[in-house]
Design a protein around this motif. Structure first.
Motif, PDB file in Angstrom:
ATOM      1  N   PRO A   1       0.798  -1.214   0.000  1.00 36.16           N
ATOM      2  CA  PRO A   1       0.000   0.000   0.000  1.00 36.16           C
ATOM      3  C   PRO A   1       0.832   1.265   0.000  1.00 36.16           C
ATOM      4  CG  PRO A   1       0.031  -0.989   2.182  1.00 36.16           C
ATOM      5  CD  PRO A   1       0.723  -1.947   1.265  1.00 36.16           C
ATOM      6  N   PHE A   2       2.151   1.125   0.216  1.00 35.13           N
ATOM      7  CA  PHE A   2       3.001   2.310   0.243  1.00 35.13           C
ATOM      8  C   PHE A   2       3.768   2.499  -1.052  1.00 35.13           C
ATOM      9  CE2 PHE A   2       6.529  -0.483   0.754  1.00 35.13           C
ATOM     10  CZ  PHE A   2       6.195  -1.416   1.712  1.00 35.13           C
ATOM     11  N   ALA A   3       3.464   1.709  -2.083  1.00 34.51           N
ATOM     12  CA  ALA A   3       4.207   1.820  -3.336  1.00 34.51           C
ATOM     13  C   ALA A   3       3.956   3.180  -3.983  1.00 34.51           C
ATOM     14  CB  ALA A   3       3.790   0.705  -4.293  1.00 34.51           C
ATOM     15  N   ILE A   4       5.025   3.823  -4.466  1.00 35.80           N
ATOM     16  CA  ILE A   4       4.910   5.104  -5.143  1.00 35.80           C
ATOM     17  C   ILE A   4       4.445   4.857  -6.571  1.00 35.80           C
ATOM     18  CG2 ILE A   4       6.204   7.133  -5.927  1.00 35.80           C
ATOM     19  CD1 ILE A   4       8.090   6.615  -3.540  1.00 35.80           C
ATOM     20  N   PRO A   5       3.452   5.584  -7.067  1.00 37.01           N
ATOM     21  CA  PRO A   5       2.989   5.388  -8.447  1.00 37.01           C
ATOM     22  C   PRO A   5       4.141   5.515  -9.440  1.00 37.01           C
ATOM     23  CG  PRO A   5       1.519   6.862  -7.252  1.00 37.01           C
ATOM     24  CD  PRO A   5       2.702   6.630  -6.370  1.00 37.01           C
ATOM     25  N   ALA A   6       4.030   4.788 -10.537  1.00 39.12           N
ATOM     26  CA  ALA A   6       5.110   4.769 -11.520  1.00 39.12           C
ATOM     27  C   ALA A   6       5.356   6.156 -12.115  1.00 39.12           C
ATOM     28  CB  ALA A   6       4.787   3.772 -12.629  1.00 39.12           C
TER      29      ALA A   6
END
Length: 292
Positions: A6-11
């Motif tokens: 859930p903490f992944a930074i958008p591409a």
């Protein structure tokens, strides 16, 4: 650890995106620093013009009402950068303690916060760059998770995915994002605010100082903040259980579906798995480097 982070930074986040929940409260006047020193948990006198620190406002019982970035923008000017508190409401409450001090407390709705998942071009650590009349730049990240926050009179576009990732990055960096129901519940130590150097145990009196100092010097902290990842939707206030018994609770969350949760748990606990609302909660490490 669950694969869906859930903490992944958008591409491809927008270069600058609006941080709609952030707002600025201004303290101006010859007594602004003395007032802040008497009210807030960190040592305001340590701030040089053009620097900032993390700080908090506590109840007399040492419970956290607000966590914020405190900026010194001039000889007699301070700015509270709030992520979760209403600046008008907080300003009204603070004015009750002004008495005869010479200062003005006012919200600054003309200043808009925006975020960027990149290292600052000018600001570094606790040193601000720019001017609030045009744009102020803050180093709001760490080497492992660089971020820039800008305050400007110009609004920026909204990017829901990037803003949600920013909230998750706050928790990863150890910055609590307290909803209203979780205010006045936790001490600074329970929320891990020492990770940010957001309170002082050596300066003079401020609300809650005695409890904060006693906990620090006598080593009486019995609970700590842990970052948990949960492959389910959980909300602040949810119980954290171990072996079928509730042992702590969630102070704040970020993400949609799979969640990051900042939870306050006992220092003494078993190695049994943790659960929130029946879902397994996995401990994930904080990212160091946000202390100022």
């Amino acid at each position: 650890m669950p694969d869906n982070q859930p903490f992944a930074i958008p591409a491809n986040p927008a270069a600058l995106f609006a941080l709609d929940g952030h707002a600025v409260l201004a303290l101006d006047g010859p007594d602004a620093l003395a007032f802040a020193q008497a009210q807030f948990a960190n040592d305001v006198t340590a701030l040089a013009i053009g620097q900032w620190q993390w700080s908090a406002w506590l109840t007399p019982k040492g419970r956290v009402m607000a966590v914020f970035a405190l900026l010194r923008t001039g000889e007699a000017s301070l700015r509270l950068l709030l992520a979760d508190a209403d600046p008008v409401e907080l300003g009204d409450t603070l004015r009750r303690f002004v008495f005869r001090r010479k200062l003005a407390i006012a919200a600054r709705p003309d200043l808009h916060a925006s975020g960027d998942f990149a290292a600052p071009t000018r600001a570094q650590g606790a040193t601000l760059a720019g001017h609030e009349d045009t744009e102020l730049e803050l180093d709001y990240g760490a080497p492992e998770l660089p971020r820039t926050l800008r305050l400007s009179t110009a609004a920026t576009p909204r990017d829901a995915a990037a803003a949600a990732a920013w909230d998750g990055a706050d928790l990863r960096l150890g910055l609590p994002r307290l909803p209203a129901a979780q205010r006045e519940q936790w001490t600074p130590q329970q929320l891990g605010l020492e990770r940010l150097r957001a309170f002082s145990v050596k300066k003079g009196c401020y609300p809650g100082q005695e409890i904060v100092a006693r906990t620090h010097f006598l080593g009486r902290a019995k609970r700590e903040a842990l970052l948990l990842q949960v492959d389910a939707s959980v909300e602040p206030g949810a119980a954290v259980s171990q072996a079928g018994q509730a042992i702590g609770s969630v102070a704040c969350t970020a993400g949609h579906g799979p969640r990051l949760a900042l939870a306050v748990l006992p220092l003494e606990r078993t190695a049994e798995p943790l659960h929130i609302d029946g879902a397994i909660a996995v401990v994930v490490p904080f990212v160091d480097g946000l202390a100022r």
